[in-house]
Enzyme design. Sequence first.
Site, PDB file in Angstrom:
ATOM      1  N   LEU A   1      33.578  48.143  36.464  1.00  0.00           N
ATOM      2  CA  LEU A   1      32.332  48.916  36.501  1.00  0.00           C
ATOM      3  C   LEU A   1      31.159  48.016  36.141  1.00  0.00           C
ATOM      4  O   LEU A   1      30.850  47.791  34.974  1.00  0.00           O
ATOM      5  CB  LEU A   1      32.426  50.090  35.503  1.00  0.00           C
ATOM      6  CG  LEU A   1      33.694  50.957  35.588  1.00  0.00           C
ATOM      7  CD1 LEU A   1      33.695  52.014  34.487  1.00  0.00           C
ATOM      8  CD2 LEU A   1      33.818  51.605  36.956  1.00  0.00           C
TER       9      LEU A   1
ATOM     10  N   ASN B   1      28.556  30.583  43.599  1.00  0.00           N
ATOM     11  CA  ASN B   1      28.535  31.943  44.145  1.00  0.00           C
ATOM     12  C   ASN B   1      27.214  32.115  44.893  1.00  0.00           C
ATOM     13  O   ASN B   1      26.183  32.408  44.298  1.00  0.00           O
ATOM     14  CB  ASN B   1      28.665  32.933  42.980  1.00  0.00           C
ATOM     15  CG  ASN B   1      28.655  34.376  43.444  1.00  0.00           C
ATOM     16  OD1 ASN B   1      28.501  34.651  44.627  1.00  0.00           O
ATOM     17  ND2 ASN B   1      28.823  35.277  42.499  1.00  0.00           N
TER      18      ASN B   1
ATOM     19  N   ARG C   1      32.975  31.142  45.666  1.00  0.00           N
ATOM     20  CA  ARG C   1      33.296  32.564  45.702  1.00  0.00           C
ATOM     21  C   ARG C   1      32.893  33.094  47.078  1.00  0.00           C
ATOM     22  O   ARG C   1      31.716  33.063  47.438  1.00  0.00           O
ATOM     23  CB  ARG C   1      32.517  33.320  44.625  1.00  0.00           C
ATOM     24  CG  ARG C   1      32.871  34.771  44.663  1.00  0.00           C
ATOM     25  CD  ARG C   1      32.047  35.614  43.766  1.00  0.00           C
ATOM     26  NE  ARG C   1      32.528  36.972  43.866  1.00  0.00           N
ATOM     27  CZ  ARG C   1      32.035  37.978  43.197  1.00  0.00           C
ATOM     28  NH1 ARG C   1      31.047  37.785  42.364  1.00  0.00           N
ATOM     29  NH2 ARG C   1      32.528  39.181  43.350  1.00  0.00           N
TER      30      ARG C   1
ATOM     31  N   HIS D   1      36.027  42.662  45.008  1.00  0.00           N
ATOM     32  CA  HIS D   1      36.195  42.409  43.561  1.00  0.00           C
ATOM     33  C   HIS D   1      37.643  42.005  43.249  1.00  0.00           C
ATOM     34  O   HIS D   1      38.105  42.157  42.121  1.00  0.00           O
ATOM     35  CB  HIS D   1      35.900  43.666  42.699  1.00  0.00           C
ATOM     36  CG  HIS D   1      34.469  44.059  42.616  1.00  0.00           C
ATOM     37  ND1 HIS D   1      34.091  45.373  42.420  1.00  0.00           N
ATOM     38  CD2 HIS D   1      33.332  43.349  42.671  1.00  0.00           C
ATOM     39  CE1 HIS D   1      32.769  45.442  42.367  1.00  0.00           C
ATOM     40  NE2 HIS D   1      32.277  44.225  42.534  1.00  0.00           N
TER      41      HIS D   1
ATOM     42  N   ASN E   1      31.041  47.333  28.056  1.00  0.00           N
ATOM     43  CA  ASN E   1      30.032  47.582  27.020  1.00  0.00           C
ATOM     44  C   ASN E   1      29.746  49.041  26.713  1.00  0.00           C
ATOM     45  O   ASN E   1      29.107  49.336  25.711  1.00  0.00           O
ATOM     46  CB  ASN E   1      28.713  46.919  27.423  1.00  0.00           C
ATOM     47  CG  ASN E   1      28.837  45.412  27.465  1.00  0.00           C
ATOM     48  OD1 ASN E   1      29.146  44.795  26.467  1.00  0.00           O
ATOM     49  ND2 ASN E   1      28.633  44.837  28.636  1.00  0.00           N
TER      50      ASN E   1
ATOM     51  N   GLY F   1      31.859  48.745  32.073  1.00  0.00           N
ATOM     52  CA  GLY F   1      33.211  48.986  31.542  1.00  0.00           C
ATOM     53  C   GLY F   1      33.453  48.292  30.219  1.00  0.00           C
ATOM     54  O   GLY F   1      34.102  48.833  29.321  1.00  0.00           O
TER      55      GLY F   1
ATOM     56  N   ARG G   1      24.392  51.766  45.298  1.00  0.00           N
ATOM     57  CA  ARG G   1      25.202  52.175  46.459  1.00  0.00           C
ATOM     58  C   ARG G   1      25.814  53.543  46.221  1.00  0.00           C
ATOM     59  O   ARG G   1      26.237  53.860  45.105  1.00  0.00           O
ATOM     60  CB  ARG G   1      26.336  51.171  46.689  1.00  0.00           C
ATOM     61  CG  ARG G   1      25.860  49.871  47.259  1.00  0.00           C
ATOM     62  CD  ARG G   1      27.008  48.877  47.377  1.00  0.00           C
ATOM     63  NE  ARG G   1      26.729  47.690  46.592  1.00  0.00           N
ATOM     64  CZ  ARG G   1      27.642  46.842  46.138  1.00  0.00           C
ATOM     65  NH1 ARG G   1      28.927  47.048  46.394  1.00  0.00           N
ATOM     66  NH2 ARG G   1      27.288  45.803  45.433  1.00  0.00           N
TER      67      ARG G   1
ATOM     68  N   GLY H   1      30.236  44.763  33.374  1.00  0.00           N
ATOM     69  CA  GLY H   1      29.109  45.119  32.500  1.00  0.00           C
ATOM     70  C   GLY H   1      29.194  46.483  31.839  1.00  0.00           C
ATOM     71  O   GLY H   1      29.090  46.601  30.618  1.00  0.00           O
TER      72      GLY H   1
ATOM     73  N   GLU I   1      35.254  36.136  36.530  1.00  0.00           N
ATOM     74  CA  GLU I   1      35.579  35.742  37.900  1.00  0.00           C
ATOM     75  C   GLU I   1      35.399  34.240  38.097  1.00  0.00           C
ATOM     76  O   GLU I   1      36.152  33.615  38.840  1.00  0.00           O
ATOM     77  CB  GLU I   1      34.679  36.519  38.878  1.00  0.00           C
ATOM     78  CG  GLU I   1      35.093  37.975  38.971  1.00  0.00           C
ATOM     79  CD  GLU I   1      33.984  38.891  39.458  1.00  0.00           C
ATOM     80  OE1 GLU I   1      33.006  39.063  38.714  1.00  0.00           O
ATOM     81  OE2 GLU I   1      34.100  39.420  40.567  1.00  0.00           O
TER      82      GLU I   1
ATOM     83  N   GLY J   1      27.963  46.675  41.018  1.00  0.00           N
ATOM     84  CA  GLY J   1      28.941  47.162  41.989  1.00  0.00           C
ATOM     85  C   GLY J   1      30.113  47.680  41.178  1.00  0.00           C
ATOM     86  O   GLY J   1      30.334  47.217  40.061  1.00  0.00           O
TER      87      GLY J   1
ATOM     88  N   ASP K   1      20.003  50.319  36.542  1.00  0.00           N
ATOM     89  CA  ASP K   1      20.625  49.667  35.389  1.00  0.00           C
ATOM     90  C   ASP K   1      21.191  50.731  34.452  1.00  0.00           C
ATOM     91  O   ASP K   1      20.514  51.700  34.110  1.00  0.00           O
ATOM     92  CB  ASP K   1      19.571  48.832  34.656  1.00  0.00           C
ATOM     93  CG  ASP K   1      20.200  47.971  33.584  1.00  0.00           C
ATOM     94  OD1 ASP K   1      20.421  46.783  33.842  1.00  0.00           O
ATOM     95  OD2 ASP K   1      20.488  48.512  32.492  1.00  0.00           O
ATOM     96  N   PHE K   2      22.453  50.534  34.043  1.00  0.00           N
ATOM     97  CA  PHE K   2      23.112  51.583  33.265  1.00  0.00           C
ATOM     98  C   PHE K   2      22.462  51.820  31.909  1.00  0.00           C
ATOM     99  O   PHE K   2      22.390  52.950  31.426  1.00  0.00           O
ATOM    100  CB  PHE K   2      24.610  51.262  33.096  1.00  0.00           C
ATOM    101  CG  PHE K   2      25.445  52.490  33.185  1.00  0.00           C
ATOM    102  CD1 PHE K   2      25.917  52.930  34.406  1.00  0.00           C
ATOM    103  CD2 PHE K   2      25.716  53.246  32.061  1.00  0.00           C
ATOM    104  CE1 PHE K   2      26.663  54.105  34.503  1.00  0.00           C
ATOM    105  CE2 PHE K   2      26.452  54.420  32.147  1.00  0.00           C
ATOM    106  CZ  PHE K   2      26.929  54.842  33.370  1.00  0.00           C
TER     107      PHE K   2
HETATM  108  P1  ADP Z   1      27.315  42.680  38.532  1.00  0.00           P
HETATM  109  O1  ADP Z   1      28.174  41.468  38.206  1.00  0.00           O
HETATM  110  O2  ADP Z   1      27.945  43.645  39.487  1.00  0.00           O
HETATM  111  O3  ADP Z   1      25.887  42.363  38.861  1.00  0.00           O
HETATM  112  P2  ADP Z   1      27.670  43.356  35.710  1.00  0.00           P
HETATM  113  O4  ADP Z   1      29.146  43.345  35.598  1.00  0.00           O
HETATM  114  O5  ADP Z   1      26.910  42.257  35.074  1.00  0.00           O
HETATM  115  O6  ADP Z   1      27.210  43.548  37.224  1.00  0.00           O
HETATM  116  O7  ADP Z   1      27.164  44.758  35.117  1.00  0.00           O
HETATM  117  C1  ADP Z   1      25.830  45.114  35.124  1.00  0.00           C
HETATM  118  C2  ADP Z   1      25.717  46.516  34.563  1.00  0.00           C
HETATM  119  O8  ADP Z   1      26.250  46.523  33.231  1.00  0.00           O
HETATM  120  C3  ADP Z   1      24.275  47.003  34.446  1.00  0.00           C
HETATM  121  O9  ADP Z   1      24.184  48.326  34.931  1.00  0.00           O
HETATM  122  C4  ADP Z   1      24.021  46.956  32.953  1.00  0.00           C
HETATM  123  O10 ADP Z   1      23.108  47.938  32.540  1.00  0.00           O
HETATM  124  C5  ADP Z   1      25.386  47.252  32.404  1.00  0.00           C
HETATM  125  N1  ADP Z   1      25.467  46.823  31.006  1.00  0.00           N
HETATM  126  C6  ADP Z   1      25.424  45.562  30.523  1.00  0.00           C
HETATM  127  N2  ADP Z   1      25.436  45.582  29.169  1.00  0.00           N
HETATM  128  C7  ADP Z   1      25.494  46.879  28.802  1.00  0.00           C
HETATM  129  C8  ADP Z   1      25.530  47.571  27.559  1.00  0.00           C
HETATM  130  N3  ADP Z   1      25.520  46.907  26.411  1.00  0.00           N
HETATM  131  N4  ADP Z   1      25.592  48.921  27.592  1.00  0.00           N
HETATM  132  C9  ADP Z   1      25.601  49.592  28.748  1.00  0.00           C
HETATM  133  N5  ADP Z   1      25.570  49.014  29.960  1.00  0.00           N
HETATM  134  C10 ADP Z   1      25.520  47.685  29.981  1.00  0.00           C
END
Ligand code: ADP
Length: 401
Positions: A212, A13, A94, A183, A337, A335, A244, A333, A387, A215, A285-286
């Site tokens: 979620l 990727n 990818r 995606h 967690n 969705g 974004r 990430g 993926e 992206g 970061d979430f």
């Molecule tokens: P990408 O592949 O688009 O870079 P990911 O699918 O890895 O992203 O998701 C990253 C996001 O998931 C980040 O915002 C991160 O904070 C969130 N994340 C990962 N683990 C957790 C968790 N345990 N609780 C809340 N959010 C999480």
Amino acid sequence: MSEGTAGSVLVLNSGSSSIKFQLIHPETGESSASGLIERIGEPDGRIVYRHCGGVEERKVAIPDHRVGLTMAADIVAEVGRPLSEVGILAVGHRLVHGGDVFYEPTVIDDEVVQSISNLSSLAPLHNPANVIGIEVARAALPDIPHVGVFDTAFFHTLPAEAATYAIDREVAKEHGIRRYGFHGTSHQFVSARAAEFLGKDLSELNQIVLHLGNGASASAIRGGRAIDTSMGLTPLEGLVMGTRCGDIDPGVVLHLHRSAGMGIGQIDDLLNRHSGLKGLSGVNDFRALLTLVGEGDERAALAYDVYIHRLRKYIGAYLVELGGVDVITFTAGVGENNADVRRDSLAGLGRLGIVVDDERNCADSHAPRRISADNSGVQVLVVPTDEELAIARAAAELVGG
Ligand code: ADP
């Protein structure tokens, strides 16, 4: 990298500023090695290589993608065997934008590379980086088939009314302006897994998939075919994301240019890299966002509310487009967690037959699982996306592995 790698697919990727690679067995799904090359073009680059014997990490300036990939291949050879000797079945790339040209996993030859390169105007950050990844990998592994798997491919079935922007037809045609969606590999993989989990045939199900991550995108899938998705010409449209903005009145762009005197590069930077959760709260970061919300930060609380509001809007739209839904699945990430997002995005929808069970929603699990209550007409699931595995399988299938 050692024994047990024969028949594996090297999934590559090659993104705008980082490259990820993984060696995966398409049948078992087992990953025997993986690597990350990040901060390409910055002075503080980093290469991390995880293999069965441990982890190698190098902090080194990585001027460009070619150098990064060459360094990574050298590390792989130093700690084990050179890539050319580990029995790789295929390299799966990818690829972000297949435009109107690529709808299926495709064996890469010179002509395909040229076509991907020609699509660069549609994905200026991604397709050129993808092409470099292909060129370096083909030069290093010339005797192994290389397969391209496109992020847009799953959405080529979008009906015209969902794919078409209401702008001048001729302008749209001349510049390839339509909704492509992204995606796709994840939406396809997760919707198939959801059907498998429920023991149902994909063709029987109306599904909404919510991917979620950093992206984020939503899709409406009828009988295994995508009929709508939230990303459009580029991955900027749709849901609120880490950096974004997602949906925005295009008039905002005109206003920023005319009244604020911003150039196109500045606006691009603002909407792609300094908007979304980051623009609203200061963090993308979430987990960091939730920490701020917990501390009573008002900006973070509003960012969370805007994120959920947008998500609910899409869920509502897709419920109606599909004429009712059997399954809603959360992935990626956030969705996978975050129980709060899953609860809040579907709260108060009992009348529509959607009831999330609190205990199931909060269960600590990384397996595909149901989080809806027994009395929920709609099944609500959490299904981890993969993926890389999807790409490995697509590549292996195409080359007859
Ligand atoms: P990408 O592949 O688009 O870079 P990911 O699918 O890895 O992203 O998701 C990253 C996001 O998931 C980040 O915002 C991160 O904070 C969130 N994340 C990962 N683990 C957790 C968790 N345990 N609780 C809340 N959010 C999480």
